[in-house]
Design a protein around this motif. Structure first.
Motif, PDB file in Angstrom:
ATOM      1  N   PRO B 128       0.693  -1.205  -0.160  1.00  0.00           N
ATOM      2  CA  PRO B 128       0.112   0.030  -0.144  1.00  0.00           C
ATOM      3  C   PRO B 128       0.901   1.355   0.201  1.00  0.00           C
ATOM      4  O   PRO B 128       0.373   2.364  -0.603  1.00  0.00           O
ATOM      5  N   SER B 129       1.951   1.580   0.681  1.00  0.00           N
ATOM      6  CA  SER B 129       2.586   2.572   0.641  1.00  0.00           C
ATOM      7  C   SER B 129       4.051   2.112   0.838  1.00  0.00           C
ATOM      8  O   SER B 129       4.640   2.325   2.026  1.00  0.00           O
ATOM      9  N   LEU B 130       4.717   1.840  -0.151  1.00  0.00           N
ATOM     10  CA  LEU B 130       6.158   1.314  -0.257  1.00  0.00           C
ATOM     11  C   LEU B 130       7.037   2.503  -0.210  1.00  0.00           C
ATOM     12  O   LEU B 130       7.753   3.332  -1.296  1.00  0.00           O
ATOM     13  N   THR B 131       7.508   3.104   1.063  1.00  0.00           N
ATOM     14  CA  THR B 131       8.534   4.053   1.241  1.00  0.00           C
ATOM     15  C   THR B 131       9.525   3.856   2.112  1.00  0.00           C
ATOM     16  O   THR B 131       9.320   2.721   2.775  1.00  0.00           O
ATOM     17  N   ARG B 132      10.579   4.740   2.284  1.00  0.00           N
ATOM     18  CA  ARG B 132      11.764   4.198   2.933  1.00  0.00           C
ATOM     19  C   ARG B 132      11.356   4.496   4.558  1.00  0.00           C
ATOM     20  O   ARG B 132      10.514   5.351   4.788  1.00  0.00           O
ATOM     21  N   LEU B 133      11.671   3.446   5.404  1.00  0.00           N
ATOM     22  CA  LEU B 133      11.500   3.688   6.721  1.00  0.00           C
ATOM     23  C   LEU B 133      12.388   4.400   7.582  1.00  0.00           C
ATOM     24  O   LEU B 133      12.036   5.207   8.222  1.00  0.00           O
TER      25      LEU B 133
END
Lengths: 368, 183, 431
Positions: B128-133
């Motif tokens: 759903p929201s593949l962003t850096r962690l």
């Protein structure tokens, strides 16, 4: 003209007296209700997993101290267990009993801190924090007596423990476990359990259903508060937990109040385990002879311990060299936050803070 | 009360159950784990979760290992009710790794997949929201890869030797633009 | 030297006991010296005001130490103990620290209102001391409507909070001040109604008159009217922003609230004003409920103002005690408490008091019979009212919390997999 209101974005953290470390939550609030919540982590990311690939297995033990810095013993223990599983090393009996004693003492210290911080989040002006710290200090005194450090203990080694206990340890432990701490836990029972204000703040706040708990891979007090009786010490016993008799407390509601009760109860069960372990402590070596830079055979291993925060797992891949090829930590704090949005959206900010306190995250472990 | 240890299911048993549901999914069967085809990985893992024998409702952990020829995504899946654990690996291409996301199956995966994307660069299709962690958005590269900061001449990594590819680069270009927001 | 001092003190004991004699002597001096008429009033006003302001100054300084030390001892830690014996010089250090800090003002804050807010917060606290009786004839401003003046002046604090929050131009400050104002305004009503009950019973709004009423009938109001005492104590700790109602300074939630942007001596003024307000409120409680300068003939031995200061500090200790013990309420719980509990209880109390006063006037019974009767009846009714409210209104939570279950081994039921309904709010839809 119709009046409209716009949701405002507010930062909760990263510096905040209440969040447990540098953790930031960006909340869109409409009045007092949270409409959307997003978490931003990584303020304490120290790339431990990458650094570990250039250090020997023994040199990586201090990293585990600094991940969950409030529960260093269980971190050390989990790592040493995974390397011992990979390399097939046998740990002597005395070392196993000592490991159990120190893990349970660490659980008492960590849960003391967690309970105090949780009630601080509920708003009780730091009085319970001071009471809980008083007991934690006594446990940390024992740690200092044994391994010289209070917080980052670096006590477990691959094949056993670093030092044998000194002579004054057992009498001091006996006094603590039989005289001081039971009386203190009764005090907690009287003051905290059944305290109406805490019940008003924490009942039905941060509720987790059992299906969601299993699906979201929650572990530790969060899973047990939802009604699922799962504890690694019972399910997959390591060291000598299979010889100990103790109960695991399980809640009904899945809310923050249940988690607080569970943590207080787990401290009492830890005292039970310590008494049994001290009674059965055998003589013998405290560490097998393991070369300083061990080279486990090629392969991989995953082993886990029940840390105070949840299931702490270590996945180690070895290529035969003195340093691990890949080292991954299954951090319970990170995974327990999968349900943060579920628990905070639609509730007020004050409830969100109480929820966060009840999850009991540790940012050192979350960010690694 | 007898204490049981968690049983680690052998790869053969897991492969047999997965093959029964999704025939073409299993690429290789090893001693302790099963290697799946990336294309059929989602259906295979749904089968592993819903199967009566495997009962893999609890995703223990999700991580990635950089084996130089491929990047392996490693899943440990367990069943709490039957107290067993098994391991699944999904290999991905090394240059452009892409693997279907399992967050619709296990919510616990969505944060761990973001971590894998951040540190190893594996894209998860359907997340759903593949962003850096952990790292900021403009961070160059993916640190856990074995070739990150590998320099000619076998030099060891260190901050003073941050990769300089262009003459005049000082390394300050890699700092976040807005210190407060992490971007 | 010492015997001479002793004879001096005993000879003028009456004068020291009642400081109004001192001002009378000075007035006579001026009149004898042939000074203008208005000078007498000016001098006596300055003397009285000077005395009170120096008392306030001293109290603000001492209470910093009292609060921190007592709360520290309650939390099983020492409290300030480094500066001076028992940490007694801690307030001096705090004052010096606050004075030498840079006074930052955000560029976008509204300058005049920003500066005026702490001043406006402090002044009502000091003003209220003017009407309080320190002795039989020792009141700076002997107003016939003392209670009305008290209530009017203490409402100004709410305006100051709003000024502070709005002029800071900071959304945290605005949120904090909005919550605080909602709470302050809600708790004004129980305060007014509780004091109304007292005024009805005593028959006068003059504070000295209320003290004389208690002296005449040998019963402090707290015995005659326990319910207003209870209502007033709780409502006023909410007005003071003290725990359990200190959402204004809920540091663990919205950092500083309305005084986030203040630094240096402006913040020091907010802090000092809170302490002064606490003392003023303790003084009001001591006057109206505990008898002020009167204490069963003790005021013939000990000066009335000493008794009064002792009572002020006893009530202040009660405030500090609640602060050290109770956790904080949520803001909606506080407002519900004000409107659903305090206000109806206060209204019921007024009805009861009116009936009692009427009964006393109409029946003509003697005071010796009526007062003990009313003490018994009012106490019983207060207890009954509180229990009735608890039974009817308290949220239904477990009186004895559901205890946990204990398992000797693992026991996981085989549950169905989570559905989209379970995970709807996580942001990820389960499949």
């Amino acid at each position: 003209m119709p009046t409209t209101s716009e949701p405002v974005e507010v930062n909760i953290g990263p510096q905040h007296p209440s969040t447990h470390g540098v953790f930031r939550m960006v909340a869109k609030i409409d009045g007092e209700r949270i409409v959307d919540a997003k978490m931003v982590v990584g303020y304490l990311h120290r790339s431990m997993e990458k650094l570990a690939e250039e250090r020997t297995y023994t040199q990586n033990i201090p990293f585990t101290d600094r991940m969950d810095y409030l529960a260093a013993m269980t971190g050390n223990l989990g790592y040493c267990l995974s390397v011992e599983k990979l390399a097939g090393i046998e740990v002597p009996e005395r070392a196993q009993y000592l490991r159990v004693i120190f893990s349970e003492l660490q659980r008492v210290a960590s849960h003391c801190m967690a309970t105090g911080a949780f009630i601080n989040d509920c708003g009780a002006w730091q009085t319970p924090v001071m009471y809980c710290f008083r007991d934690r200090e006594k446990v940390l005194d024992l740690f200092e007596m044994t391994c010289g450090a209070r917080l980052t203990t670096n006590y477990m080694r691959i094949g056993g423990v670093a030092f044998d206990i000194p002579d004054e340890f057992l009498p001091a432990l006996d006094k603590l476990v039989n005289d001081d701490l039971p009386y203190r836990f009764e005090e907690y029972d009287q003051l905290l359990v059944g305290n109406e204000i805490i019940m008003m703040r924490a009942r039905d706040v941060g509720v987790v259903t059992p299906e969601l708990a299993i699906n979201a891979s929650l572990s530790g007090p969060m899973l047990r508060s939802a009604g699922i009786a799962w504890d690694i010490r019972k399910a997959d016993p390591y060291c000598v937990y299979d010889r100990m008799t103790f109960d695991i407390p399980v809640g009904y509601n899945g809310d923050a109040y249940d988690r607080m009760l569970i943590r207080i109860e787990e401290m009492k069960q830890s005292l039970r385990i310590i008494r049994q372990a001290v009674h059965a402590l055998p003589a013998g070596p405290h560490k097998t002879d393991v070369p300083l830079a061990i080279r486990p055979p090629v392969g991989e291993a995953y082993s886990r311990v029940e840390s105070p925060k949840g299931e702490l797992g270590f996945y180690v891949v070895s290529d035969g060299g003195p340093a691990p090829y890949r080292w991954h930590v299954r951090a319970p704090s990170l995974i327990n936050l999968s349900v943060l949005k579920e628990m905070t959206v639609g509730k007020t900010i004050a409830d969100a803070i109480v929820t966060l306190g009840s999850i009991d995250i540790n940012v050192g472990e979350l960010d690694r | 009360m007898p204490h049981s240890a968690t049983l680690t299911l052998p790869g053969a048993q897991v492969a047999e159950r997965i093959r029964a549901a999704v025939p073409a999914a299993v690429r290789e069967v090893r001693d302790a784990c099963v290697v799946l085809e990336p294309a059929a990985a989602f259906d295979a893992m749904r089968a592993a979760r819903d199967d009566a024998v495997l009962d893999g409702k609890f995703l223990v952990q999700l991580c990635s290992v950089d084996m130089i020829t491929s990047i392996d995504v490693v899943y440990h899946v367990a069943s709490l009710a039957q107290n067993h654990i098994f391991q699944i690996k999904v290999p991905a291409d090394h240059e452009h790794p892409e693997v279907p996301s399992v967050s619709p199956l296990w919510i616990g995966a969505w944060l761990q997949e973001r971590e894998v994307y951040d540190l190893m660069g594996v894209r998860f299709a359907g997340h759903p929201s593949l962003t850096r962690l952990f790292l900021w958005d403009q961070f160059p590269g993916h640190p856990l890869r074995k070739d990150f900061m590998s320099m000619p001449g076998g030099q060891k990594s260190g901050l003073s030797q941050f990769p300089k590819q262009v003459a005049g680069q000082t390394g300050q270009e890699f700092r976040p633009k807005h210190p407060g927001s992490g971007t | 030297m010492t015997p001479a001092l002793l004879t001096l003190i005993t000879k003028h004991w009456y004068d020291i006991r009642d400081l109004s004699n001192l001002s009378h002597k000075i007035e006579q001096l001026i009149a004898d010296a042939g000074g203008p008429h208005w000078l007498i009033y000016v001098v006596s006003a300055i003397l009285g005001a000077g005395g009170i302001v120096s008392f306030i100054g001293g109290v603000a300084i001492i209470n910093i130490w009292v609060e921190r030390r007592v709360v520290g001892r309650m939390q099983s830690r020492l409290g300030p103990n480094r500066l001076g014996p028992f940490g007694l010089l801690q307030p001096v250090a705090d004052a010096i620290k606050l004075m030498q800090k840079e006074v930052l003002q955000p560029r976008t804050a509204y300058g005049l209102i920003f500066t005026a807010a702490p001043i406006m917060f402090t002044v009502p606290g000091i003003l209220l001391f003017a009407v309080l009786p320190w002795g039989r004839n020792m009141t700076l401003a002997h107003l016939d409507v003392g209670v009305l003046f008290l209530l009017a002046a203490s409402s100004l604090g709410a305006l100051a909070v709003f000024m502070a929050g709005y002029s800071s131009n900071n959304k945290y400050s605005l949120f904090g001040s909005m919550r605080v104002i909602a709470m302050l305004v809600s708790y004004e009503i129980p305060i007014v109604l509780a004091l109304l009950g007292i005024v009805l019973f005593a028959g006068t709004m003059d504070l000295n008159g209320i003290v004389l009423f208690q002296a005449k009938y040998w019963a402090p109001m707290v015995m005659l009217q326990p319910l207003p005492f209870f209502i007033y104590f709780i409502s006023v700790s909410a007005e003071l922003n003290r725990t359990p109602a200190d959402i204004a300074e809920a540091e663990s939630e919205i950092v500083g609230g309305y005084h986030t942007e203040y630094s240096g001596m402006k913040f020091g003024l907010f802090y000092a004003a809170e302490l002064i307000n606490a003392v003023v409120v303790s003084a009001i409680i001591s006057t109206v409920f505990l008898g002020g300068w009167w204490a069963y003939k003790l005021d013939e031995l000990v000066p009335g103002w000493m008794i009064y200061i002792g009572k002020i500090y006893t009530v202040y200790f009660l405030f500090v005690w609640t602060r050290g013990t109770l956790p904080r309420f949520r803001v909606d719980q506080l407002l519900a408490f004000a409107w659903k509990w305090m206000t109806p209880m206060a209204i019921l109390n007024i009805v009861l008091v009116a009936a009692e006063v009427l009964l006393w006037e109409q029946s003509g019974w003697s005071a010796g019979f009526v007062i003990p009767l009313y003490i018994a009846v009012n106490n019983a009714l207060a207890v009954a009212t509180i229990f009735a409210f608890m039974r009817l209104l308290a949220p239904k939570f477990e009186r004895f919390p559901t205890r946990l279950r204990y398992y000797a081994g693992i026991d996981v039921p085989s549950l169905p997999a989570a559905t989209a309904a379970d995970t709807a709010r996580t942001g990820v839809q389960a499949v």
